[in-house]
Scaffold this active site. Structure first.
Site, mmCIF file in Angstrom:
data_model
loop_
_atom_site.group_PDB
_atom_site.id
_atom_site.type_symbol
_atom_site.label_atom_id
_atom_site.label_comp_id
_atom_site.label_asym_id
_atom_site.label_seq_id
_atom_site.Cartn_x
_atom_site.Cartn_y
_atom_site.Cartn_z
ATOM 1 N NE ARG A 30 11.273 4.198 -1.212
ATOM 2 C CZ ARG A 30 10.540 3.801 -0.154
ATOM 3 N NH1 ARG A 30 9.407 4.414 0.142
ATOM 4 N NH2 ARG A 30 10.951 2.815 0.613
ATOM 5 C CB SER A 49 16.999 1.030 -3.632
ATOM 6 O OG SER A 49 17.117 0.199 -2.491
ATOM 7 C CD GLU A 56 14.173 4.143 -4.168
ATOM 8 O OE1 GLU A 56 14.746 4.489 -3.134
ATOM 9 O OE2 GLU A 56 13.653 3.018 -4.321
#
Length: 310
Positions: free
Chosen positions: A175, A223, A293
């Protein structure tokens, strides 16, 4: 459709994100040509700058962004399948797909399956753009864009530098990448393998079904926290008793604990406060530090916010 690139003042950013909360940009620009991006570099004059794609991983504070927000127009949403291998390392029958920075990931997934290619089905459930996916090395269902990314064309809005960058130079990790807020991914080249159209369509349908069954809809950005190594952020949050926790207009989803839902007409600051509260509770209960995130703009550094007195 192309048109004049006009700097517009005080444009709300919340409606451009999937949270649908947050403040306005001091200046906002939709670009239709690479020349528009190069013009930004000439006119920026030290202003803060932020590139916004589909806003599916973005939270802007209620006070807004005191700078220029740049968004790619539809001219940057093209998807072209190039026939044949692009290097000696390619599998026979593989092809390179050139997708514009503004191309919508689910559209790229469906278009490549229809072209008889496989390797990008995972993206059908990710409501972001190609540019954003490169910047955060987006992924899902056991795959990520790094697995198929060959390279990108990037324009630096600070320097005006315009060039091609191989995927190996992007520092792609879980990520993350080294693409900055002031850099624009003009297009990305993806190398995909030959596949069966019917099998690909079945996989697309299964991914969509799974996401609808396991993840909430509504105003969220997917998320919230990355998964700690060997564990699940959602499991840790749930075990810490945060499922359904609410602060103001923001609530931890009762369907999936690693999602935060924002109320209609809600507050980005409430979402941030809830993220902090959740991370503190997980630290207290499990001794694990969660890392966002979500791309957050205008807020204090998250690690500092967690350490601040409640």
């Amino acid at each position: 459709m192309s048109g004049e690139a006009v700097w517009r003042p005080d444009v709300p950013i919340g409606p451009l994100t999937t949270y649908r909360v947050g403040g306005a940009a001091r200046w906002f620009l939709t670009v239709h040509r690479v020349e528009d991006l190069l013009d930004v570099a000439r006119r920026l004059e030290g202003r803060a700058v932020l590139v916004v794609g589909k806003g599916s991983n973005l939270l802007v504070r209620d006070a807004g962004f005191d700078g220029l927000v740049v968004q790619l127009g539809d001219a940057f949403a093209g998807i072209d399948v190039l026939d044949g291998p692009r290097s000696d390392e390619d599998v026979a029958g593989s092809a390179t797909v050139r997708a514009g920075g503004a191309a919508f990931l689910p559209v790229v997934a469906r278009r490549t399956v229809a072209a008889g290619l496989t390797g990008f089905e995972w993206a059908v459930g990710v409501p972001g753009s190609i540019g954003g996916a490169v910047r955060m090395n987006a992924g899902g269902h056991g795959s990520e864009i790094a697995e198929s990314l060959v390279g990108v064309r990037v324009v630096d809005l600070r320097t005006g530098e315009d060039g091609s960058v191989p995927a190996s130079d992007l520092d792609l990790a879980y990520r993350s990448s080294n693409v900055r807020d002031d850099q624009v991914v003009v297009h990305a080249d993806l190398r995909l393998r030959p596949g069966d159209v019917a099998a690909g369509e079945a996989e697309l349908s299964e991914i969509v079904r799974w996401r609808r069954e396991h993840q909430p809809g509504g105003q969220n950005a997917g998320s919230v926290f990355t998964n700690p190594e060997g564990d699940s952020a959602g499991r840790l949050i749930d075990a810490a008793g945060c499922r359904g926790l609410r602060i103001g207009t923001a609530e931890v989803s009762t369907k999936h604990a690693n999602f935060i839902q924002a109320d209609a007409g809600g507050s980005a600051d409430d979402v941030f406060a809830l993220m902090v509260a959740v991370a503190r509770r997980v630290m207290d209960e499990h001794g694990v530090e969660l890392h966002p995130e979500t791309r957050m703009v205008g807020f204090p550094p998250f690690a500092e916010a967690i350490g601040a007195a409640p």
